[in-house]
Design a protein around this motif. Structure first.
Motif, PDB file in Angstrom:
ATOM      1  N   UNK A 285      -3.309  -2.259   1.399  1.00  0.00           N
ATOM      2  CA  UNK A 285      -4.328  -1.385   2.063  1.00  0.00           C
ATOM      3  C   UNK A 285      -4.200  -0.244   1.327  1.00  0.00           C
ATOM      4  N   UNK A 286      -5.791   0.169   1.126  1.00  0.00           N
ATOM      5  CA  UNK A 286      -6.489   1.170   0.285  1.00  0.00           C
ATOM      6  C   UNK A 286      -5.875   2.329   1.253  1.00  0.00           C
TER       7      UNK A 286
ATOM      8  N   UNK B 271       0.859  -1.462   0.343  1.00  0.00           N
ATOM      9  CA  UNK B 271       0.016  -0.174  -0.364  1.00  0.00           C
ATOM     10  C   UNK B 271       1.013   1.648   0.029  1.00  0.00           C
ATOM     11  N   UNK B 272      -0.035   2.232  -0.435  1.00  0.00           N
ATOM     12  CA  UNK B 272       1.162   3.396  -0.156  1.00  0.00           C
ATOM     13  C   UNK B 272       1.885   4.141   1.002  1.00  0.00           C
TER      14      UNK B 272
ATOM     15  N   UNK C  44       4.332  -1.605  -3.449  1.00  0.00           N
ATOM     16  CA  UNK C  44       2.925  -1.762  -4.407  1.00  0.00           C
ATOM     17  C   UNK C  44       3.426  -2.937  -4.617  1.00  0.00           C
ATOM     18  N   UNK C  45       2.749  -4.198  -5.456  1.00  0.00           N
ATOM     19  CA  UNK C  45       2.327  -5.577  -5.103  1.00  0.00           C
ATOM     20  C   UNK C  45       3.610  -6.485  -6.037  1.00  0.00           C
ATOM     21  N   UNK C  46       3.754  -7.524  -5.989  1.00  0.00           N
ATOM     22  CA  UNK C  46       4.739  -8.624  -6.277  1.00  0.00           C
ATOM     23  C   UNK C  46       5.043  -8.409  -7.959  1.00  0.00           C
ATOM     24  N   UNK C  47       3.715  -8.440  -8.164  1.00  0.00           N
ATOM     25  CA  UNK C  47       3.837  -7.715  -9.958  1.00  0.00           C
ATOM     26  C   UNK C  47       3.845  -7.035 -10.471  1.00  0.00           C
TER      27      UNK C  47
END
Length: 458
Positions: free
Chosen positions: A282-283, A160-161, A258-261
């Motif tokens: 987490x947004x 998340x940010x 950020x996500x792994x991808x």
């Protein structure tokens, strides 16, 4: 065959020993050799009576390790070798009475929380973390990990940010574990710190010591893993440390922005391993959750904060949770300097002084729709209307995504803005664009550009 195992006080029978040797032979290929020699090889059968086989274990630590990971497998294999179902019972007292001064295996030294010098921050705990729709899955995964390290969600990857509570969750995991086992061997490290210590170890010829500090743990907590991107040697060390710990069933928890991808500068081998367990995001919290966070912080700090003032701040202070909590602190200081209680008048003055001057307020819903309307050359009324034409639906979905990202409002509120649509249709639109952005770089760039143009301070 039962008769051969019926005398508990008799020496270990040839048949029991043969059955145990068969278990070791079958178990060996499926366990890393280091594990096998340290934890399995020292086990020895003692007796079999009335379907219960006692296995002597050299010490409590080895007993717990075997019980958690291989007791069921050992019981199944031993039953098969003996020829009837048995229950395996691990014991230590028999050997300890015979050889109290000469155990078969030296105890393993693990660095404890005290050895690493890490102590969870006092302000971080699950009790002080406000749970909302934006972080529910991440918190649930973290609590499960804290309750049973290595049993569920391994690895746990939270993204998340900045400023949304990832570090708070890591400290909360550590706090819950250490509350039960004060000397539980865990390590917390930031990715930047890992890189610096790794480089120092390379230069100082202390790699063995460095690796021991990272790998002799039961729980490995790594914050901001995205910071190793582009650092090839650090990535290689992370890769081998991850493999080593994961193969031993040690709990791994990582956080990222950020996500792994989307960690494009990381080796594909590492990215794929990060997705082995649970990946939870987490947004940015919605307005209601932001208000609850302020009320929680005020309660923790013993401040008097009216709900209407908290909601005003939640709606008008832009940015992440750190900025929001900073605004509350600033408000409390201003009230203290003026010798007055926290009031709506003070809140208005502070927001105008610090969060409107030089900073952009969040754009109104009409501004968001108009911007998307101009970009896609689709009338605003069509975007908020009921047309099912593909280009219009796509623009509408983009508008839902951008609205949620910028305002953080609840799905119900956003549904009302789009013509009283059901909140589930808003969630579907957001999720669809979110997933498409993972595979479509052009779409991702477009959406980020729209958000940046609408709300540069977000």
């Amino acid at each position: 065959m039962k008769d051969l195992f019926s005398h508990e006080s008799a020496p270990v029978s040839t048949d029991l020993q043969r059955a145990w040797d068969g278990v070791l032979k079958r178990l060996g290929p499926d366990i890393p050799s280091a594990w096998f020699e340290r934890f399995i090889r020292p086990l020895s059968p003692v007796s079999c009576k009335e379907g219960i086989v006692q296995i002597n274990v050299p010490g409590r630590f080895v007993m717990e390790w075997v019980k958690e990971r291989y007791l069921g497998t050992i019981q199944t294999l031993l039953s098969d070798e003996i020829g009837f179902h048995v229950v395996v019972e691990l014991v230590t007292q028999l050997q300890e009475k015979k050889q109290p001064q000469s155990p078969q295996i030296a105890p393993i030294h693990f660095s404890s929380a005290l050895d690493t010098g890490f102590h969870p921050a006092e302000r971080f705990s699950f009790e002080t973390f406000v749970v909302g729709q934006s972080n529910r899955m991440a918190v649930a995964g973290a609590k499960a990990v804290a309750a049973e390290p290595g049993k569920k969600y391994n690895p746990l990857f939270i993204y998340g940010a900045s400023g949304l509570g990832k570090t708070h969750i890591l400290h909360s995991i550590a706090r819950d574990i250490l509350a039960v086992h004060p000397k539980f061997p865990l390590a917390y490290v930031g990715a930047q710190q890992f890189t610096e210590e790794f480089v120092n170890a390379l230069q100082g010829g202390k790699m063995e010591q460095f690796r021991r500090s990272q790998r002799s743990v039961e729980v490995w907590l790594v914050d901001d893993i995205q910071l190793i991107a582009g650092k090839d040697k650090t990535q290689e060390e992370i890769f081998h440390t991850f493999n080593y710990l994961h193969s031993l069933g040690k709990q791994i928890v990582l956080t990222s922005d950020r996500p792994p991808r989307d960690l494009y500068l990381l080796d594909e081998r590492i990215r794929s391993r990060f997705e082995w367990g649970l990946v939870a995001d987490i947004q940015m919290p919605d307005t209601e959750t932001r208000c609850a966070i302020l009320r929680s912080k005020a309660n923790h700090e013993r401040m008097e904060l009216d709900h209407s003032i908290a909601m005003f701040l939640a709606e008008n202070v832009p940015g992440n949770i750190r900025i929001l909590e900073g605004a509350l602190t600033k408000l409390a200081v201003n009230a203290s300097l003026e010798g007055t209680p926290i009031s709506m008048h003070l809140a208005h003055t502070m927001v105008e002084t610090y969060y409107r001057a030089g900073m952009l307020a969040k754009p109104a819903f009409n501004q968001i729709v108009d911007t998307i309307s101009k970009h896609y050359k689709i009338p605003s009324d069509d975007i908020t209307g009921t047309s099912r034409k593909a280009p219009i639906v796509h623009a509408r979905h983009i508008a839902v995504f951008v609205t949620r990202e910028i305002t953080g409002d609840s799905w119900k509120h956003i549904g009302g803005l789009f013509g009283d649509r059901d909140h589930t249709s808003m969630m579907h639109a957001y999720t669809k664009i979110h997933e498409m952005m993972h595979h479509d770089k052009d779409l991702r760039a477009t959406v980020k550009m729209l958000i940046r143009n609408l709300y540069p301070e977000g």
